[in-house]
Design a protein around this motif. Structure first.
Motif, PDB file in Angstrom:
ATOM      1  N   ASP A 179       0.819  -1.224   0.000  1.00 33.70           N
ATOM      2  CA  ASP A 179       0.000   0.000   0.000  1.00 33.70           C
ATOM      3  C   ASP A 179       0.846   1.264   0.000  1.00 33.70           C
ATOM      4  OD1 ASP A 179       1.035  -0.292   2.498  1.00 33.70           O
ATOM      5  OD2 ASP A 179      -0.808   0.272   3.577  1.00 33.70           O
ATOM      6  N   VAL A 180       2.139   1.124  -0.310  1.00 33.84           N
ATOM      7  CA  VAL A 180       3.041   2.277  -0.333  1.00 33.84           C
ATOM      8  C   VAL A 180       3.299   2.683  -1.774  1.00 33.84           C
ATOM      9  CG1 VAL A 180       5.355   3.102   0.204  1.00 33.84           C
ATOM     10  CG2 VAL A 180       4.129   1.673   1.842  1.00 33.84           C
ATOM     11  N   GLU A 181       3.128   3.987  -2.028  1.00 33.80           N
ATOM     12  CA  GLU A 181       3.472   4.570  -3.317  1.00 33.80           C
ATOM     13  C   GLU A 181       4.436   5.713  -3.058  1.00 33.80           C
ATOM     14  OE1 GLU A 181       0.098   5.774  -5.539  1.00 33.80           O
ATOM     15  OE2 GLU A 181      -0.997   3.893  -5.223  1.00 33.80           O
ATOM     16  N   LEU A 182       5.603   5.665  -3.671  1.00 31.36           N
ATOM     17  CA  LEU A 182       6.627   6.680  -3.453  1.00 31.36           C
ATOM     18  C   LEU A 182       7.078   7.210  -4.801  1.00 31.36           C
ATOM     19  CD1 LEU A 182       8.473   8.209  -1.515  1.00 31.36           C
ATOM     20  CD2 LEU A 182      10.067   6.281  -1.608  1.00 31.36           C
ATOM     21  N   LYS A 183       6.981   8.526  -4.955  1.00 32.38           N
ATOM     22  CA  LYS A 183       7.428   9.194  -6.171  1.00 32.38           C
ATOM     23  C   LYS A 183       8.370  10.319  -5.771  1.00 32.38           C
ATOM     24  CE  LYS A 183       3.062   8.287  -8.582  1.00 32.38           C
ATOM     25  NZ  LYS A 183       1.905   8.889  -9.280  1.00 32.38           N
ATOM     26  N   ALA A 184       9.480  10.466  -6.505  1.00 33.44           N
ATOM     27  CA  ALA A 184      10.452  11.508  -6.166  1.00 33.44           C
ATOM     28  C   ALA A 184      11.417  11.674  -7.333  1.00 33.44           C
ATOM     29  CB  ALA A 184      11.204  11.141  -4.885  1.00 33.44           C
ATOM     30  N   GLY A 185      12.305  12.675  -7.197  1.00 32.10           N
ATOM     31  CA  GLY A 185      13.344  12.854  -8.191  1.00 32.10           C
ATOM     32  C   GLY A 185      14.394  11.764  -8.101  1.00 32.10           C
ATOM     33  N   ILE A 186      14.713  11.362  -6.848  1.00 27.55           N
ATOM     34  CA  ILE A 186      15.677  10.292  -6.635  1.00 27.55           C
ATOM     35  C   ILE A 186      15.189   9.410  -5.492  1.00 27.55           C
ATOM     36  CG2 ILE A 186      17.072  11.780  -5.129  1.00 27.55           C
ATOM     37  CD1 ILE A 186      19.527  10.155  -6.043  1.00 27.55           C
ATOM     38  N   ILE A 187      15.315   8.118  -5.671  1.00 32.90           N
ATOM     39  CA  ILE A 187      14.941   7.144  -4.647  1.00 32.90           C
ATOM     40  C   ILE A 187      16.092   6.165  -4.502  1.00 32.90           C
ATOM     41  CG2 ILE A 187      13.344   5.307  -3.977  1.00 32.90           C
ATOM     42  CD1 ILE A 187      11.174   6.693  -5.566  1.00 32.90           C
ATOM     43  N   VAL A 188      16.528   5.960  -3.249  1.00 34.85           N
ATOM     44  CA  VAL A 188      17.606   5.011  -2.955  1.00 34.85           C
ATOM     45  C   VAL A 188      17.062   3.987  -1.973  1.00 34.85           C
ATOM     46  CG1 VAL A 188      19.920   4.683  -2.051  1.00 34.85           C
ATOM     47  CG2 VAL A 188      19.359   6.758  -3.343  1.00 34.85           C
ATOM     48  N   LEU A 189      17.113   2.723  -2.374  1.00 37.22           N
ATOM     49  CA  LEU A 189      16.628   1.633  -1.536  1.00 37.22           C
ATOM     50  C   LEU A 189      17.829   0.828  -1.033  1.00 37.22           C
ATOM     51  CD1 LEU A 189      14.310  -0.135  -0.417  1.00 37.22           C
ATOM     52  CD2 LEU A 189      14.367  -1.398  -2.566  1.00 37.22           C
ATOM     53  N   ASP A 190      18.003   0.845   0.288  1.00 35.80           N
ATOM     54  CA  ASP A 190      19.063   0.067   0.933  1.00 35.80           C
ATOM     55  C   ASP A 190      18.439  -1.203   1.480  1.00 35.80           C
ATOM     56  OD1 ASP A 190      21.035  -1.024   2.579  1.00 35.80           O
ATOM     57  OD2 ASP A 190      21.839   0.958   3.083  1.00 35.80           O
ATOM     58  N   TYR A 191      18.615  -2.308   0.754  1.00 36.63           N
ATOM     59  CA  TYR A 191      17.932  -3.519   1.171  1.00 36.63           C
ATOM     60  C   TYR A 191      18.710  -4.305   2.219  1.00 36.63           C
ATOM     61  CZ  TYR A 191      20.761  -5.263  -2.798  1.00 36.63           C
ATOM     62  OH  TYR A 191      21.755  -5.544  -3.676  1.00 36.63           O
ATOM     63  N   GLU A 192      19.885  -3.749   2.641  1.00 34.93           N
ATOM     64  CA  GLU A 192      20.573  -4.361   3.771  1.00 34.93           C
ATOM     65  C   GLU A 192      20.086  -3.751   5.086  1.00 34.93           C
ATOM     66  OE1 GLU A 192      25.066  -5.695   4.878  1.00 34.93           O
ATOM     67  OE2 GLU A 192      24.810  -3.656   4.146  1.00 34.93           O
ATOM     68  N   LYS A 193      19.899  -2.451   5.087  1.00 35.36           N
ATOM     69  CA  LYS A 193      19.415  -1.764   6.279  1.00 35.36           C
ATOM     70  C   LYS A 193      17.879  -1.677   6.315  1.00 35.36           C
ATOM     71  CE  LYS A 193      23.472   1.209   6.720  1.00 35.36           C
ATOM     72  NZ  LYS A 193      23.955   2.615   6.768  1.00 35.36           N
ATOM     73  N   ASN A 194      17.238  -2.180   5.285  1.00 35.47           N
ATOM     74  CA  ASN A 194      15.780  -2.140   5.204  1.00 35.47           C
ATOM     75  C   ASN A 194      15.253  -0.701   5.218  1.00 35.47           C
ATOM     76  OD1 ASN A 194      15.750  -4.937   5.299  1.00 35.47           O
ATOM     77  ND2 ASN A 194      15.667  -4.950   7.534  1.00 35.47           N
ATOM     78  N   GLU A 195      15.931   0.199   4.495  1.00 37.63           N
ATOM     79  CA  GLU A 195      15.557   1.598   4.479  1.00 37.63           C
ATOM     80  C   GLU A 195      15.410   2.094   3.047  1.00 37.63           C
ATOM     81  OE1 GLU A 195      17.655   3.230   8.592  1.00 37.63           O
ATOM     82  OE2 GLU A 195      18.299   3.996   6.625  1.00 37.63           O
ATOM     83  N   VAL A 196      14.597   3.114   2.905  1.00 38.96           N
ATOM     84  CA  VAL A 196      14.446   3.785   1.622  1.00 38.96           C
ATOM     85  C   VAL A 196      14.595   5.277   1.850  1.00 38.96           C
ATOM     86  CG1 VAL A 196      11.940   3.969   1.799  1.00 38.96           C
ATOM     87  CG2 VAL A 196      13.015   4.035  -0.455  1.00 38.96           C
ATOM     88  N   TYR A 197      15.273   5.923   0.941  1.00 33.38           N
ATOM     89  CA  TYR A 197      15.461   7.368   0.998  1.00 33.38           C
ATOM     90  C   TYR A 197      14.928   7.962  -0.296  1.00 33.38           C
ATOM     91  CZ  TYR A 197      17.689  11.905   0.489  1.00 33.38           C
ATOM     92  OH  TYR A 197      17.910  13.235   0.259  1.00 33.38           O
ATOM     93  N   ALA A 198      14.190   9.095  -0.182  1.00 33.23           N
ATOM     94  CA  ALA A 198      13.665   9.781  -1.365  1.00 33.23           C
ATOM     95  C   ALA A 198      13.910  11.267  -1.211  1.00 33.23           C
ATOM     96  CB  ALA A 198      12.172   9.497  -1.539  1.00 33.23           C
ATOM     97  N   GLY A 199      14.316  11.919  -2.304  1.00 28.93           N
ATOM     98  CA  GLY A 199      14.591  13.346  -2.256  1.00 28.93           C
ATOM     99  C   GLY A 199      14.285  14.018  -3.572  1.00 28.93           C
ATOM    100  N   ARG A 200      14.527  15.303  -3.601  1.00 24.82           N
ATOM    101  CA  ARG A 200      14.284  16.111  -4.802  1.00 24.82           C
ATOM    102  C   ARG A 200      15.563  16.209  -5.613  1.00 24.82           C
ATOM    103  NH1 ARG A 200      14.120  21.839  -1.430  1.00 24.82           N
ATOM    104  NH2 ARG A 200      16.071  21.443  -0.307  1.00 24.82           N
ATOM    105  N   ILE A 201      15.460  16.714  -6.845  1.00 29.38           N
ATOM    106  CA  ILE A 201      16.630  16.936  -7.699  1.00 29.38           C
ATOM    107  C   ILE A 201      16.498  18.305  -8.342  1.00 29.38           C
ATOM    108  CG2 ILE A 201      16.970  14.476  -8.145  1.00 29.38           C
ATOM    109  CD1 ILE A 201      15.615  14.879 -10.859  1.00 29.38           C
ATOM    110  N   LYS A 202      17.616  18.789  -8.895  1.00 26.91           N
ATOM    111  CA  LYS A 202      17.621  20.082  -9.564  1.00 26.91           C
ATOM    112  C   LYS A 202      17.321  19.897 -11.049  1.00 26.91           C
ATOM    113  CE  LYS A 202      20.798  22.513  -6.466  1.00 26.91           C
ATOM    114  NZ  LYS A 202      22.058  23.280  -6.377  1.00 26.91           N
ATOM    115  N   ASP A 203      16.583  20.854 -11.593  1.00 22.78           N
ATOM    116  CA  ASP A 203      16.310  20.818 -13.027  1.00 22.78           C
ATOM    117  C   ASP A 203      17.386  21.568 -13.785  1.00 22.78           C
ATOM    118  OD1 ASP A 203      15.799  23.460 -12.509  1.00 22.78           O
ATOM    119  OD2 ASP A 203      13.612  23.307 -12.733  1.00 22.78           O
ATOM    120  N   SER A 204      17.155  21.809 -15.049  1.00 19.72           N
ATOM    121  CA  SER A 204      18.156  22.447 -15.898  1.00 19.72           C
ATOM    122  C   SER A 204      18.440  23.881 -15.497  1.00 19.72           C
ATOM    123  CB  SER A 204      17.708  22.399 -17.363  1.00 19.72           C
ATOM    124  OG  SER A 204      16.443  23.044 -17.498  1.00 19.72           O
ATOM    125  N   THR A 205      17.510  24.531 -14.830  1.00 16.10           N
ATOM    126  CA  THR A 205      17.707  25.926 -14.398  1.00 16.10           C
ATOM    127  C   THR A 205      18.343  26.019 -13.029  1.00 16.10           C
ATOM    128  OG1 THR A 205      15.485  26.021 -13.415  1.00 16.10           O
ATOM    129  CG2 THR A 205      15.700  26.642 -15.735  1.00 16.10           C
TER     130      THR A 205
END
Length: 917
Positions: free
Chosen positions: A127-153
């Protein structure tokens, strides 16, 4: 303030730890490369696949399966080395399927145990939906990180959107542990009911507890740049239950205010009906002192009905109570009840202007759904109480009701019996009250019963054609119990003693038929029987030296009959002007009709009485006089009636050149003329002709202006005393007809809105109290509902409108009414009434609204009721000011407050008190 629990939904997230079969993979790689090769993962972009790891004996690098499979299935896949391994494999990392995709790349680093998704990254699991500029899934620590990114400007974009069940969080970045269910969220933005919350750091402790640091609460649409917010450093949030904060300070336009609380508690729930306290508003009066108004409690009793109890208290002892309840049950009924009571004290005891009175008002509205029972219905519209309630109430500033002079009520029940013939029954109670004279007229109740028409001479084929087969008869019963009383005697024993009871039975026998092909004729014979429970006995009382009526209780009845007949036709006339003309043709439709009515004399129901002490002068009277259905006539009624109705239509060339057909427009909706002639009049002393009544109406300017007119034309002259004489006016040196009265009214409405929107009713409460639906008598202001805008759609303006330039199209509406009345009964030739009323509303700017209601009386040379209205849309706030500058209803009111219902009690409301109330 009504304590409301804001609606939130948080669903528990249940993840199970999963680990790949890394030991086997690393061991095989070691033997194949002899320790001298590096291990790399294959980068594949835009894959909406499950995460899988499959051992391949031929290659040293791992590949990503294109199918969405569970990693737990890999336990079944083993090689020769794993079969000899004595170490038990660890439990799989995830129980379900993981789907992901990214615009630029999706990289799996098995050495660091990371999966990186970049640019428009999306991750779906259970039931989890995650959308972001960058998503990092650490399947050893059982963690997910999501953040924003910069565009061309160089600006940040693609902020994370974390959705779990019905809960959505939009932070700058988020870190979530699937195993412990804990999370750290930076600059989170979320909605909790009507609140929008932004916090610098949010810590999710478990499924039911959240801690926020540096949080702000607001109802503004823009949570990043709100016009106001509540700032707090620490918050404990329990989804679906409550929010507890530390020191809370109100900030307006980024400026902290002195409004602060050491702590705050906000109950939150998904339920819409929540009981709670309603905080009062402060006011003051020159005659009653300081006051607290509209304070009380709201009871959410259940899903079908509720109750609001409100009260007012003034320091001089005046007080008021109001009970308001709404109820409804789908497909059955709905309604509401309002009971208002006020104990008014003016000045102080001992002063000459001291007064004390009690006023009340009861309103009940009920309607039943037709689906409940198609053969019966019940409805109620009740508005009764003290005649001076709306004029003297210290709580309501209801201008439309103040200017109205009538209160009315109606309760009715009807039922249709599916018999042969069909029988219809209705039972109703009515009430009419004049607030000026304080007289009250009621029927308690009225019983009506009717039997459907019976055609005794119709054959088996059921065809009703001709004089004989169209003969039909009916039975109608009308029973009434009427009461006439005043405010002072309302519901006292004398009121019921003066009641009048009567029952009227009627059996009409009628038929209709065609006459000479072009004429429609009808004739009827009516028999009536009237029953009374009380009659009178009239005589001269020597002690009182006057004629008195003695009430005689007991059953009595009279019977009458009458005959009537009518014949009419329709005549069509068309005047053609040519196809090349702008006005192609005019169509005139005439419907003339002649009627005849005869009612014989019923002298047998009349007696004589002495009208003086000597007894020499006697007069006739009927013991049934004063009854509900009147008394039988003492003289013959033998009259001919003449009626002529006209309509005028025109065909004109349509402005739209693409249309072939001519456009039809109505020139005159109706032009009616009617009069009658008494055949029993001798023509010398009697006035055989009755005045001619002329009435008509039309609509102009695309049906936006309604015009109605009427006149009474008398063919007879009058003497010096103003009495009609048996001499035609033309024979007395005058014209053919003498205009005794005339009237004309104009009603014009314009609006920039669509036609359907312009028809939307205003002043609903005023209509319920007997007032107008428009705001010619001013816009209503009910003090216990100050959040409601005076103008339609004021609370629904979009933010995009503020960007429009001032010269752009802005909404407006205008209502115009003009009335002219002429009187000439006694050759006075006088304008009795001549007044104009105007109401206009407009947007001065996209955020400023203004309105005015005013008028002028040309007979009394004075300005009629005038009201000025101003309103400012302050985004999350609303400010309005209304002012009645002069007259008996002179007052002013100012309000500023938050629109949201959750914070509706954060306001400042100041209104003047009419000293005449």
């Amino acid at each position: 303030m009504t304590l409301q629990k804001t609606s939130h939904n948080f669903t528990k997230i249940a993840f199970k730890p999963l680990q790949t079969n890394l030991f086997n993979i690393v061991l095989i790689s070691f033997f194949l490369t002899m320790g001298g090769a590096n291990l790399y993962s294959q980068d594949i972009s835009k894959k909406t696949t499950a995460i899988t790891v499959k051992k391949q004996a031929e290659k040293s690098s791992s590949v990503i399966d294109k199918k969405s499979t569970s990693i737990s299935d890999l336990k079944k896949e083993t090689d020769t080395i794993t079969k000899k391994d004595t170490i038990k494999p660890k439990k799989a990392f995830l129980d379900g399927k993981v789907r992901y995709k990214a615009a630029q790349y999706a990289k799996i680093d098995q050495k660091k145990k990371l999966i990186t998704l970049y640019d428009q990254a999306e991750l779906y699991y259970q039931d989890v939906e995650l959308k972001a500029g960058i998503i990092v899934l650490d399947y050893e620590k059982n963690e997910v990180y999501a953040g924003r990114i910069k565009d061309s400007t160089g600006k940040y974009a693609q902020y994370p959107n974390f959705k779990q069940a019905g809960n959505v969080v939009e932070p700058d970045s988020i870190r979530f542990n699937f195993k412990t269910q804990k999370a750290l969220i930076w600059n989170s933005r979320t909605e909790q009911g009507e609140f929008k919350v932004k916090a610098q750091i949010t810590k999710k402790e478990n499924d039911s507890v959240y801690f926020l640091k540096g949080a702000r609460f607001t109802t503004s649409k823009n949570v990043d740049n709100p016009e106001y917010y509540f700032q707090t450093s620490k918050v404990k949030f329990i989804p679906g239950k409550k929010v507890i904060t530390g020191l809370t300070n109100m900030v307006i336009a980024d400026v902290p205010t002195p409004i602060a609380l050491p702590f705050a508690y906000f109950p939150m729930t998904k339920e819409t009906n929540i009981s709670g306290i309603i905080l009062p508003s402060y006011n003051d009066s020159n005659t009653r002192g300081f006051s607290l108004q509209n304070g009380g409690y709201y009871f959410a009793l259940n899903d079908h009905y509720d109750l609001t109890v409100l009260g007012d208290y003034y320091t001089n002892g005046s007080y008021g109570m109001r009970f308001e309840s709404s109820y409804a049950q789908r497909y059955k009924f709905r309604g509401n009840i309002n009971v208002r009571f006020e104990n008014l004290i003016s000045s102080e005891r001992g002063y000459p202007d001291y007064s004390k009175q009690k006023i009340y008002n009861i309103q009940w509205s009920h309607s039943r759904d037709t689906k409940a029972n198609p053969n019966s219905s019940f409805s109620a519209s009740v508005n009764l109480g003290s005649s001076k309630y709306f004029k003297q109430s210290i709580n309501l500033a209801n201008i439309g009701s103040n200017l109205n002079n009538t209160l009315s009520s109606s309760i009715s029940y009807s039922k249709t019996f599916q018999s042969v013939p069909q029988v219809r029954m209705s039972l109703s109670a009515t009430h009419s009250q004049n607030t000026q004279t304080e007289s009250i007229n009621m029927t308690l109740p009225t019983l009506q019963l009717s039997v459907d028409r019976i055609y005794p001479f119709v054959g088996k084929d059921g065809i009703k054609k001709g004089f004989f087969k169209n003969i039909n008869l009916q039975y109608n019963l009308n029973g009434r119990n009427t009461i006439t009383t005043t405010d002072s005697l309302f519901f006292k024993p004398q009121m019921f003693r003066d009641a009048k009871l009567g029952v009227q039975h009627s059996i009409p026998l009628s038929t209709n038929f065609k006459l000479f092909k072009y004429f429609s004729a009808s004739t009827s014979l009516n028999y009536e029987e009237v029953w009374y429970a009380k009659t009178i006995e009239r005589s001269y009382n020597t002690e009182q030296s006057a004629v008195v009526d003695k009430i005689v209780s007991g059953f009595d009845a009279f019977r009458t009959y009458s005959f009537s007949s009518s014949v009419g036709t329709t005549i069509y006339g068309t005047f053609n002007f040519g196809e090349d003309k702008k006005i192609k043709s005019i169509r005139h439709v005439m419907r003339p009709s002649v009627s005849y009515g005869y009612t014989p004399s019923f002298e047998k129901y009349y007696d004589t009485y002495a009208s003086d002490a000597s007894g020499t002068i006697t007069k006739q009277y009927s013991r049934f006089e004063g009854g509900i259905f009147g008394a039988p006539g003492i003289s013959n009624s033998n009259t001919l009636g003449f009626d002529l109705s006209n309509t005028f239509e025109a065909k004109v060339t349509d402005k739209d050149s693409t249309k072939v057909e001519a456009k039809k427009i109505m020139l005159l909706n109706n032009l009616n003329l009617s009069t009658s002639y008494n055949l029993d009049a001798d023509g010398v002393t009697a006035l055989a002709w009755s005045p001619v009544r002329v009435s008509g109406g039309t609509q102009l300017f695309r049906d936006k202006m309604n015009v109605n007119f009427g006149a009474t034309l008398d063919p007879y002259a009058i003497d010096n005393s103003g009495n009609r004489i048996s001499m035609y006016n033309i024979n007395n040196g005058g014209s053919l007809f003498r205009m005794t009265s005339a009237n004309m009214t104009f009603n014009y409405s314009l609006s920039s809105k669509d036609k359907d929107e312009a028809k939307k009713d205003k002043n609903e409460q005023s209509q319920r109290n007997g007032g107008r639906e428009d705001d010619l008598f001013g816009a209503n202001t009910v003090l216990n509902d100050t959040r409601k805008s005076q103008f339609d759609g004021a609370e629904e303006e979009g933010d995009d409108k503020i960007s429009e330039f001032f010269s752009s199209k802005l909404p407006w509406d205008m209502t115009f009414a003009y009335s002219l009345t002429y009187g000439n009964n006694n050759r006075e030739k006088k304008i009795i009434g001549n007044s104009i009323m105007i109401s206009a509303n407009t947007d001065l700017t996209p955020k400023w609204k203004a309105g005015i209601s005013t008028g002028y009386d040309f007979v009394q040379n004075g300005v009629t009721f005038t009201q000025l209205r101003f309103e400012r849309d302050l985004l999350s706030w609303r400010m309005d000011f209304n002012w009645t500058p002069f007259g008996t209803n002179a007052n002013w009111g100012f309000f500023i407050g938050i629109k949201s219902g959750v914070l509706s009690d954060i306001k400042w409301d100041k209104r003047s008190t009419n000293t005449l109330r």
